[in-house]
Design a protein around this motif. Structure first.
Motif, mmCIF file in Angstrom:
data_model
loop_
_atom_site.group_PDB
_atom_site.id
_atom_site.type_symbol
_atom_site.label_atom_id
_atom_site.label_comp_id
_atom_site.label_asym_id
_atom_site.label_seq_id
_atom_site.Cartn_x
_atom_site.Cartn_y
_atom_site.Cartn_z
ATOM 1 N N ASN A 174 35.367 41.533 39.334
ATOM 2 C CA ASN A 174 34.648 40.570 38.516
ATOM 3 C C ASN A 174 34.448 39.331 39.385
ATOM 4 O O ASN A 174 35.389 38.852 40.011
ATOM 5 C CB ASN A 174 35.451 40.251 37.267
ATOM 6 C CG ASN A 174 34.762 39.300 36.327
ATOM 7 O OD1 ASN A 174 33.697 38.754 36.635
ATOM 8 N ND2 ASN A 174 35.349 39.098 35.179
ATOM 9 N N GLU A 175 33.249 38.811 39.454
ATOM 10 C CA GLU A 175 32.949 37.678 40.325
ATOM 11 C C GLU A 175 33.763 36.444 40.008
ATOM 12 O O GLU A 175 33.997 35.618 40.876
ATOM 13 C CB GLU A 175 31.461 37.368 40.287
ATOM 14 C CG GLU A 175 30.631 38.480 40.914
ATOM 15 C CD GLU A 175 29.141 38.199 40.837
ATOM 16 O OE1 GLU A 175 28.750 37.039 40.601
ATOM 17 O OE2 GLU A 175 28.384 39.152 41.007
ATOM 18 N N SER A 176 34.222 36.308 38.772
ATOM 19 C CA SER A 176 35.010 35.119 38.411
ATOM 20 C C SER A 176 36.472 35.243 38.826
ATOM 21 O O SER A 176 37.216 34.293 38.728
ATOM 22 C CB SER A 176 34.916 34.861 36.896
ATOM 23 O OG SER A 176 35.532 35.924 36.186
ATOM 24 N N ASN A 177 36.899 36.447 39.305
ATOM 25 C CA ASN A 177 38.301 36.610 39.749
ATOM 26 C C ASN A 177 38.446 36.084 41.148
ATOM 27 O O ASN A 177 38.326 36.575 42.140
ATOM 28 C CB ASN A 177 38.734 38.082 39.666
ATOM 29 C CG ASN A 177 38.977 38.495 38.238
ATOM 30 O OD1 ASN A 177 39.149 37.661 37.368
ATOM 31 N ND2 ASN A 177 39.001 39.784 37.987
#
Length: 177
Positions: A174-177
């Motif tokens: 996930n790009e937000s991780n």
């Protein structure tokens, strides 16, 4: 006549001024029913643990790890990854399902799972989070973290402990991780 009318009115007035009596439920769950349910669940858990421990004992060449979530697992092979899945990651994996006698129930199938954003059985959800990319793990799930008291309405029976063989092929972060 007038006195009898006054008498009836007085009686009605006195009766109508009484507080209403509360109505109580006719059927109440007794403590003994709850205790019986707890006792039956504990017996089921103990019986399934014995079955799974026999599976572990039979596979004496492997090292099984007890998870804090009530299931056991062993590494069939370790991948080269170093990242554990986190919320929102997409996991691409393959799995097959066996009964405790190692009889195939569902042949190998490809699947994907978005961590903590999709519903899958509890054991598999937790198990996938213990894996790194490329890991192949055999999970021994008691029924309470598999399909439980309802089964899968197809090939998996009620309260059936299961063996899942899982390979985590890819983790799309996930790009937000």
């Amino acid at each position: 006549m007038k006195s009898s009318f006054l008498f009836v009115m007085t009686v009605l007035l006195v009766v109508s001024c009484q507080k209403p009596k509360p109505r109580f439920p006719v059927v109440r769950k007794s403590v003994s029913e709850v205790e019986t349910s707890i006792e039956l669940n504990n017996k089921l858990k103990t019986a399934e643990e014995l079955i799974l421990k026999k599976v572990i004992k039979k596979d004496s060449l492997s090292t099984y790890y007890a998870s804090k979530y009530g299931f056991w697992y062993k590494y069939d092979s370790k991948g080269n990854g170093n990242y554990f899945p986190k919320k929102g990651d997409e996991l691409l994996y393959t799995f097959s399902v066996y009964n405790v006698n190692d009889k195939l129930i569902y042949k190998e199938k490809e699947a994907h799972y978005w961590v903590d954003k999709q519903d899958i059985i509890d054991g598999l959800e937790i198990g996938l989070k213990l894996m790194k990319q490329g890991d192949e793990i055999t999970f021994l799930f008691p029924s309470n973290v598999a399909y439980g008291y309802s089964g899968d309405q197809n090939k998996i029976a009620v309260n059936q402990p299961l063996i899942f063989k899982v390979k985590l092929n890819q983790i799309n972060k996930n790009e937000s991780n």
